[in-house]
Every structure is written in C-alpha cells, then in structure tokens.
Scaffold this active site. Structure first.
Site, PDB file in Angstrom:
ATOM      1  CB  ALA A  42       9.995   2.902 -10.172  1.00  0.00           C
ATOM      2  CB  CYS A 100      -2.379   7.900  -9.094  1.00  0.00           C
ATOM      3  SG  CYS A 100      -3.689   7.088  -8.376  1.00  0.00           S
ATOM      4  CE  LYS A 159       6.180  -1.766   1.765  1.00  0.00           C
ATOM      5  NZ  LYS A 159       6.526  -0.671   2.431  1.00  0.00           N
ATOM      6  N   PRO A 160       2.405  -2.056   4.756  1.00  0.00           N
ATOM      7  CG  PRO A 160       2.473  -1.208   6.735  1.00  0.00           C
ATOM      8  CD  PRO A 160       2.579  -2.258   6.094  1.00  0.00           C
ATOM      9  CD  GLU A 186      -3.760   3.184  -8.408  1.00  0.00           C
ATOM     10  OE1 GLU A 186      -3.430   3.816  -9.492  1.00  0.00           O
ATOM     11  OE2 GLU A 186      -4.068   3.235  -7.432  1.00  0.00           O
ATOM     12  CB  ALA A 192      -0.804   0.041   1.266  1.00  0.00           C
ATOM     13  N   PRO A 193       0.456   2.386  -0.422  1.00  0.00           N
ATOM     14  CG  PRO A 193      -0.778   3.957  -2.124  1.00  0.00           C
ATOM     15  CD  PRO A 193      -0.893   2.598  -1.432  1.00  0.00           C
ATOM     16  CD1 TRP A 194       4.765   7.068  -0.352  1.00  0.00           C
ATOM     17  CD2 TRP A 194       3.635   8.873  -0.079  1.00  0.00           C
ATOM     18  NE1 TRP A 194       5.306   7.863  -1.243  1.00  0.00           N
ATOM     19  CE2 TRP A 194       4.436   8.985  -1.388  1.00  0.00           C
ATOM     20  CE3 TRP A 194       2.675   9.969  -0.002  1.00  0.00           C
ATOM     21  CZ2 TRP A 194       4.415  10.135  -2.144  1.00  0.00           C
ATOM     22  CZ3 TRP A 194       2.504  11.202  -0.838  1.00  0.00           C
ATOM     23  CH2 TRP A 194       3.611  11.143  -1.914  1.00  0.00           C
ATOM     24  CB  SER A 220       6.128   4.834  -8.301  1.00  0.00           C
ATOM     25  OG  SER A 220       7.036   4.028  -7.690  1.00  0.00           O
TER      26      SER A 220
END
Length: 495
Positions: A243, A296, A188-189, A262, A162-164, A241
């Site tokens: 990457a 995004c 995983k956060p 995503e 998961a993203p920040w 991202s």
C-alpha cells in the site's frame, strides 16, 4: 548477550537525542504542533514523542539537499568514498549502542540487531568502492566522424522512506548507493522506529557536507506524500508495504519521477522428500521467527511434499515451542521479541483466525498471550488450502503455514501462486532438480538448501507486487544514476 551497561547507555541516548529533523547538517527546530508517540513494543511504555513534519520542514530539507547537490555530485568518486568510509567507521565504532537502541525501539533480540548493524557499514564501504568502477560502453565512432561516449550522472535529489522492521539496515541500503552515486538525500525513517537513525546523525552528523543527508520525521502518509509530490525531488525510493509503495507511485506520477520500490513478500519454502528435514526445520525457525517474522523475505510459507509433511511439522512444532519469547532487554535468552505494535499484533491474530475459518489447523501457538507488550507466539498452521488468505497474503508475524504437494509441477505451481515475487527457496539433495525448480520460481532471490542468505555484492529485488528496483550490488548504483549520451565531432568535416 546484551548487558545492563549497554541497555543503560542506549536508554540514555534515546532520552537525550534531539527529537527533530536533521536538515543542512544540523538538528533543526520545527513549527509543527503535532507529535507522534513512540513506544517500546516489549513493554508498551512510552519512549517519548517526535514531531510530525510539515510542508515547511520538507521544503527546508529539499532546499538543503538541492543546495548541496552541485558540490557533492562534482566530487570525484574517490572523494565521496572517503566520506562514506568515515561514516562506516562511525557505525562500526558504535555497534553495541546502535544495536541496543534498535532492540529497545523495535523489540528485536539484541543478537539479531547486532548482526544487522554491520550490514550498514559493509554496504557503505561496498558502494563507496563500486562507484569508482562504474562501467559504460566503449567511447568510439559509432557514426563516422563523431565520437560517442556515455556519462553516468546522479539522478539528483532523492526522497527515501525506510521501514520499521530493519530501521538502520534499510536506511543504509538507501543511503549507501544514493550518496555513492553522487545524489543527495532526504530520508524519512518510520515514525515507529526513528531513534537509531537519529542517534547515528548525532554521532556522525559532521562526517558528510551539510545537506547531503537530511532526515525528516513524521508519518509516512504525510511525509511520503509530500516528498513524492515535491517538485524538488527527482526520484523516490521506498521500502515498505504494498500500500505504501502504491501510494508513492501514484503521488510521484504527476511529476514523472523515477520510483524505486521494495515491497512485501510471501516467500515459499519448497521442500522435496530428499531434503535434510532437520536442516529445513532449523532454517525455518531461524528465518521465519527471527524479528518476529517481520521480514518481507521471511520463511513463513512452507510448500512441502506429502511424504515428509508429518516429520517436518513435528520438528518445526518442537522447535517453535522451545523458543524463548520475551522482552529482549529484560529477560535472559530471548529469541522471539514482540511485534511492532497493537495494530500489527491484532492483524496477525485476525489472519490466524481467518485461516481457522478457511479450514486450516493451528498446531501450536495461535493465541495472543496475556502479558504486557505486543507479543504473538510462534505459530505453526497446517492444512492450508491453496488460494486462501493464509496461502497468498503476507502475515508479517511469527506464523509459519504449511501446504502440501505431490509432484514437482504442483510444487512449482503452488509456490508461484502469489502476487508477490521477492524471495523463495527450494530444498532437495538432487542438484538437477534444484536447477530446474530455481529456473521456474518467479522470485527475485531464490536459494537452494538455505534461506535469507545475503551478501552486499548481490541484488535484492522483487518481481510482481514486490516492486521493482534493486537494493545492494552494482545494480543499485545503476538505479540511482542516469546515462547521458554525448556526441562530439572528430574533425572539421563532421561539423
């Protein structure tokens, strides 16, 4: 408005929450000697440290998830739904606390965080119900004497990153369909914003059977790679991202794992001369600068008809300059908080500087303020040339760029002149034009006369380098299930 009592309660939780992995239904100590410092981006003050997980931690989490899989996957959809409803109740009961934790840890205005947390509980409830209505082709004799039917089965153990930028909401977009479909999960956060999921696990750790939902802390480059390569992980799901997605896809390839990605975006906002310019400007500010543009699908790339360019820019600049920027937990009426960190702020500043070199004009903003915190002001850039970095690459900050067009065909060509394909909007009073343009825009979500309007019932999906795989909607459940064709003889002659 966030109150001192809510802030104090959230600060206490952040200080007191267990800063380690949640594995097998409990917070588990780690042998890791490496820690990661977590910072309040509005003040640059430390919020403490978390461990960088090890391979042993990953092995333990995967083992717990795999051990829980047989029982969880065999439960009826209704039985799983009851537990997801209970998890949703915990989220709703702690709305202010979870929103305040995200505001402190991520720097976003409390009002924005307060809108995001209910999306988590809504997603849990939707997926819980949707899993009970899974559809398949009719069972029948497609071969004479043989009965065929389809089993929809969970994929197995899913690893998710998961993203920040939307820590709990994006985690929820993974948790809800993955668990509703009967899978178990190792999540995983982001190491930058770990606290909201840790607080939720502390509040609701006993709602689900041990091992169904596990949380491992650490850097994405370490934990994401370990999950992607792990033989006990059946599928990887990532919001992040380009990457990050590419790395997970590469690392998953050896195991031929399914991958759900995503990734980034560069959403065009196509404005025709008959659009309601006041509405466009207000929407750009609301969806381009909210969360400091760290979204995004943010409305940060305007493709505007020549005839209304000056009017729209004037309104946009006025609105941007009236935004209140500051620490959302210490200052009144803050609408624009900091970006997540120094590296992100410096990246944004470098892209704005490059735009200047490429001939663009910074109409407002465009300079790092002299204050504590990782702030970047609301910025508007005009005269952006096609093909330049500002026209094609994601800024992920509070920067709105403006390009122009003369004809409908040119507008569509410019809008599509990006490698990303996540979101777009078209603004016009002409319904037929809206339908024509929507059909030709190559993005997974396209709005007419609005932007970033979400509903759990509809998918969020990217084209091109924005990835593949669907979040939200029944399509997400499809992504996290596999289909098995079963054929049985109907009578002795078919044996």
């Amino acid at each position: 408005m966030i109150t001192p009592d809510v802030i104090a309660a959230a600060e206490d939780r952040i200080r007191e929450v267990s800063r380690t992995h949640f594995i097998g239904g409990q917070f588990r100590p780690t042998d890791s000697t490496e820690t990661i410092s977590v910072t309040n981006p509005a003040t640059e003050e430390s919020l403490g440290a978390i461990p960088n997980g090890t391979r042993d931690d990953i092995d333990a989490a995967v083992a717990a998830a795999r051990s829980a899989l047989p029982d969880w996957s065999r439960r009826t959809p209704a039985a799983r739904a009851e537990m997801l409803f209970a998890l949703a109740d915990v989220v709703d009961a702690n709305l202010d606390l979870l929103a305040a934790v995200e505001s402190i840890n991520g720097g976003k205005p409390f009002a924005a965080a307060l809108e995001e947390i209910p999306v988590v509980s809504d997603g849990l409830r939707f997926m819980a119900g949707a899993a009970r209505t899974a559809q398949a082709p009719a069972a029948a004799q497609y071969v004479p004497g043989m009965l065929s039917y389809i089993r929809r089965e969970p994929v197995g153990v899913v690893g998710a990153v998961a993203p920040w930028n939307f820590p709990l909401m994006m985690a929820g977009w993974k948790i809800a369909p993955i668990l509703a479909a009967g899978n178990t999960l190792v999540l995983k956060p982001s190491q930058l914003t770990p606290f909201s999921i840790l607080v939720l696990m502390e509040l609701a750790g006993d709602v689900l059977p041990p091992g169904v939902l596990n949380v491992v802390l650490g850097r994405g480059s370490d934990i994401g790679k370990a999950l992607s390569e792990h033989p006990g992980i059946d599928m990887m799901a990532v919001t992040g991202s380009l990457a990050s997605g590419q790395a997970v896809a590469r690392d998953s390839a050896a195991g031929v794992k399914r991958v759900h990605l995503e990734l980034g975006g560069k959403a065009p906002v196509v404005v025709f001369p008959d659009a309601d310019i006041d509405d466009v400007a207000q929407t750009l500010v609301a969806t381009g600068y909210t969360n400091a543009g760290q979204d995004c699908g943010a409305a940060t790339r305007v493709v505007c008809h020549h005839d209304v360019h000056d009017l729209l820019v004037d309104k946009l600049v006025t609105a941007a300059e009236n935004l209140v920027m500051g620490d959302p937990c210490a200052e009144e009426g803050v609408q624009l908080g900091p970006v997540i960190g120094a590296a992100q702020r410096d990246r944004i500043a470098a892209m704005v500087d490059q735009a200047r070199k490429d001939g663009a004009k910074v109409v407002t903003g465009g300079a790092v303020p002299d204050r504590a915190g990782y702030f970047y002001p609301p910025t508007v850039i005009t005269d952006v040339a096609p093909g330049t970095e500002m026209a094609r690459e994601e800024v992920f900050g509070p920067v709105i760029s403006v390009e122009t067009f003369g004809t409908e065909a040119e507008a569509i060509a410019k809008a599509n002149d990006v490698e990303y394909g996540l979101a777009a909007s078209v603004w016009t009073a002409d319904q037929r034009r809206a339908l024509r343009v929507v059909e030709q825009l190559e993005f997974g979500s396209v709005w007419a006369n609005t932007h970033l309007a979400f509903t759990t019932e509809m998918p969020w999906v990217g084209f091109g380098k924005s990835g593949y795989g669907r979040d939200n909607s029944i399509y997400a459940l499809d992504d996290y299930t596999r289909t098995k064709h079963v054929m049985l003889p109907m009578d002795a002659s078919a044996e």
